[in-house]
Design an enzyme around this catalytic site. Structure first.
Site, short mmCIF file in Angstrom:
data_model
loop_
_atom_site.label_atom_id
_atom_site.label_comp_id
_atom_site.label_asym_id
_atom_site.label_seq_id
_atom_site.Cartn_x
_atom_site.Cartn_y
_atom_site.Cartn_z
N GLY A 1 0.86 -1.19 0.00
CA GLY A 1 0.00 0.00 0.00
C GLY A 1 0.89 1.24 0.00
O GLY A 1 0.53 2.28 0.57
N GLY B 1 -0.36 4.79 -0.90
CA GLY B 1 -1.60 5.26 -0.26
C GLY B 1 -1.37 6.43 0.68
O GLY B 1 -0.25 6.93 0.87
N ASP B 2 -2.49 6.81 1.31
CA ASP B 2 -2.52 7.97 2.17
C ASP B 2 -1.56 7.85 3.37
O ASP B 2 -0.79 8.75 3.67
CB ASP B 2 -3.98 8.10 2.65
N LEU B 3 -1.58 6.70 4.02
CA LEU B 3 -0.74 6.53 5.21
C LEU B 3 0.75 6.58 4.84
O LEU B 3 1.56 7.21 5.51
CB LEU B 3 -1.05 5.20 5.89
N ARG C 1 -0.94 -1.29 -5.88
CA ARG C 1 -1.62 -1.57 -7.16
C ARG C 1 -1.34 -0.49 -8.20
O ARG C 1 -1.48 -0.73 -9.40
CB ARG C 1 -3.13 -1.65 -6.91
N ASP D 1 -12.63 4.54 16.16
CA ASP D 1 -11.49 5.26 15.59
C ASP D 1 -10.48 5.65 16.68
O ASP D 1 -9.27 5.61 16.46
CB ASP D 1 -12.01 6.51 14.87
N HIS E 1 -6.63 4.17 20.96
CA HIS E 1 -5.75 5.18 21.58
C HIS E 1 -6.12 5.42 23.05
O HIS E 1 -5.25 5.45 23.92
CB HIS E 1 -5.84 6.51 20.84
C1 BG6 Z 1 -6.10 8.40 13.97
C2 BG6 Z 1 -7.56 8.56 13.62
O1 BG6 Z 1 -5.86 7.12 14.50
O2 BG6 Z 1 -5.73 9.38 14.93
C3 BG6 Z 1 -7.86 9.98 13.14
O3 BG6 Z 1 -7.92 7.63 12.61
C4 BG6 Z 1 -7.36 10.98 14.14
O4 BG6 Z 1 -9.26 10.15 12.93
C5 BG6 Z 1 -5.90 10.71 14.49
O5 BG6 Z 1 -7.50 12.28 13.56
C6 BG6 Z 1 -5.42 11.61 15.61
O6 BG6 Z 1 -4.05 11.43 15.77
P1 BG6 Z 1 -3.13 12.59 16.38
O7 BG6 Z 1 -1.78 11.98 16.45
O8 BG6 Z 1 -3.23 13.75 15.44
O9 BG6 Z 1 -3.72 12.92 17.72
#
Ligand code: BG6
Length: 472
Positions: A15, A18-20, A49, A227, A232
């Site tokens: 990937g 991609g974005d990440l 891809r 999320d 987290h």
């Molecule tokens: C990501 C979430 O895991 O953490 C996002 O998918 C969120 O939606 C982000 O904005 C926040 O991370 P940080 O490091 O900016 O606090």
């Protein structure tokens, strides 16, 4: 003590376009390169891809680094870094090519792919013998509920040993999150009072001022609970409330975290508030409501805010309420862990504002400013015996250290190269974290609305009564 350069590695980013990869991984790898922390023989292979060639991938990486590197791009050494980069299209014959490309004994497969793509990738790696001795990095979201997380873990187990699996939660790579352990266990004074005898309640807030940005499609399937809260927040809670580990070795810490999560009672839906933002004003800008965001259903009931009351059923914490909340489009960005101590038993001492005596508070501010403050009462100078809340404060960037903290992904990728699993989430912990929120996933309470730029729905205030949210 300085960080070592890891041994030679192949790092395959599945990937990779991609974005990440663009926002986080390529800038982090580049900053590790600048810091001399990439192996001398290091090959970074983008595997995706997209039909681009090697030059296309290097150009994409350069753009990503220019946009996302905390240390900018150093034109003089860019070519050296770019020399480590190559690209392979994940076409049907792509894995055979990958076998030829992976020359080093140490290899990392970083799965920067959506969870649904994971089983196919894992089985393809195994089919081509690429799993042997490899490390695999798995991103969140790790499943969408307990059952799907178990299926993902089962897939990983079919191919890899747990010692090869690195489940990322990028909050664990943040300096201030790691500091929770040092603060608690390297300072004897706090650990003495870190229990239900002295602590009244705990609050954890992860507030974001941003909305869902361009991620509406993804966010519709996820919401705040999956999320941020399931991962987290529960990871930070585990560090804040776990027992002292027998050592600072990876497994000792991961054992204590897992034990703590086992003691957390699965959350009852009646102790949960789900919210969704409507149009409002955030930091001076008018912003649309969630339902007006791109790729979001007009009648969406996805929560952009969640607040829960959590209980830990163990000897240390029984009866201490723990309030956690997270939300998008809140007034400002702040992640805070707040420990509220019990009130001193002297109600007859007057306060300067005639308010009830303020109990002591300890605040660990994770971001954006990284600091620790302790609130206490001090006597107001003068003939009257009056107390006023005052603060002792320590900020990372102003006092002792004067260094810019490393970006979470740099630290975590370096740890993967070194094979250190301390900051990664073990299978049992991920499983338990889903079990804690599963009752809410099964029976979600109705969503309440809040205007963007406020601290969430009013119902969240009632959840903490008679206390108040510290940030409000
Ligand atoms: C990501 C979430 O895991 O953490 C996002 O998918 C969120 O939606 C982000 O904005 C926040 O991370 P940080 O490091 O900016 O606090």
């Amino acid at each position: 003590m300085t960080l070592d350069r890891p041994e030679s590695q192949d790092i395959v980013i599945v990937g990779g376009t991609g974005d990440l990869a663009r926002r986080k991984l390529l800038p982090a790898l580049y900053n590790l390169f600048l810091a001399g922390l990439l192996p001398e023989a290091c090959s970074i292979i983008g595997f995706a891809r997209s039909k681009i060639d090697e030059d296309g991938f290097r150009a994409l990486a350069r753009e990503a680094v220019e946009a996302g590197s905390r240390r900018g791009l150093d034109a003089a050494t860019w070519d050296e870094f770019a020399g480590c980069l190559s690209y392979l299209e994940a076409s049907p014959g792509g894995y055979e090519e990958l076998v030829k490309r992976c020359q080093q004994t140490n290899r990392i497969f970083y799965l920067a792919t959506p969870p649904e793509a994971m089983p196919e990738v894992v089985h393809s790696l195994a089919k081509h013998g690429l799993d042997k001795g490899a490390r695999v990095v798995v991103e969140k979201p790790f499943g969408t509920d307990l059952a799907s997380a178990r299926r993902l873990n089962q897939t990983l187990r079919e191919v890899f040993d747990e010692s090869q699996v690195f489940r990322i939660d990028h909050y664990l790579g943040k300096e201030t999150v790691q500091d929770i352990l040092v603060f608690r266990f390297a300072n004897s004074v706090f650990e003495q009072v870190w229990n239900r005898t002295s602590i009244d309640h705990i609050q954890i807030t992860v507030a974001e001022s941003i909305g869902v940005e361009s991620r509406g499609r993804f966010y519709e399937q996820v919401g705040a609970l999956r999320d941020i809260l399931q991962n987290h927040v529960l990871q930070m809670l585990a560090l804040l409330t776990m027992e002292p580990p027998s050592s600072f070795a990876a497994e000792a810490i991961r054992d204590e975290k897992a034990k703590l999560l086992l003691a957390v009672k699965p959350v009852e839906p009646r102790q949960v508030v789900r919210g969704q933002y409507t149009a409002g004003v955030v930091e001076g800008d008018s912003v649309p409501g969630y339902r007006q965001e791109k790729s979001v259903a007009e009648d969406s009931t996805t929560e952009t805010f969640a607040a829960l009351r959590i209980e830990i059923e163990n000897w240390r914490w029984a009866g201490v309420p723990i309030y956690v909340r997270t939300g998008k489009r809140l007034p400002f960005r702040a992640t805070e862990l707040e420990v509220a101590f019990k009130q001193a038993p002297i109600p007859y001492l007057a306060t300067s504002d005639d308010a009830p005596l303020h109990p002591n508070h300890l605040t660990l501010r994770i971001q954006p400013e990284e600091k620790i403050t302790f609130q206490f009462l001090a006597k107001v100078p003068g003939a009257l015996l009056q107390a006023k809340p005052s603060e002792m404060s320590f900020a990372y960037d102003t006092e002792a250290f004067m260094v810019e903290p490393t970006e979470a992904y740099e630290r975590l990728i370096h740890d993967v190269m070194k094979g250190d699993q301390t900051l990664f989430v073990r299978e049992d912990a991920v499983d338990r974290a889903w079990a804690i929120v599963q009752p809410v996933i099964d029976a979600p309470p109705p969503v309440c609305f809040y205007a963007a730029g406020t601290w969430g729905p009013d119902e969240a205030k009632a959840l903490v009564a008679p206390n108040q949210w510290h940030l409000r």
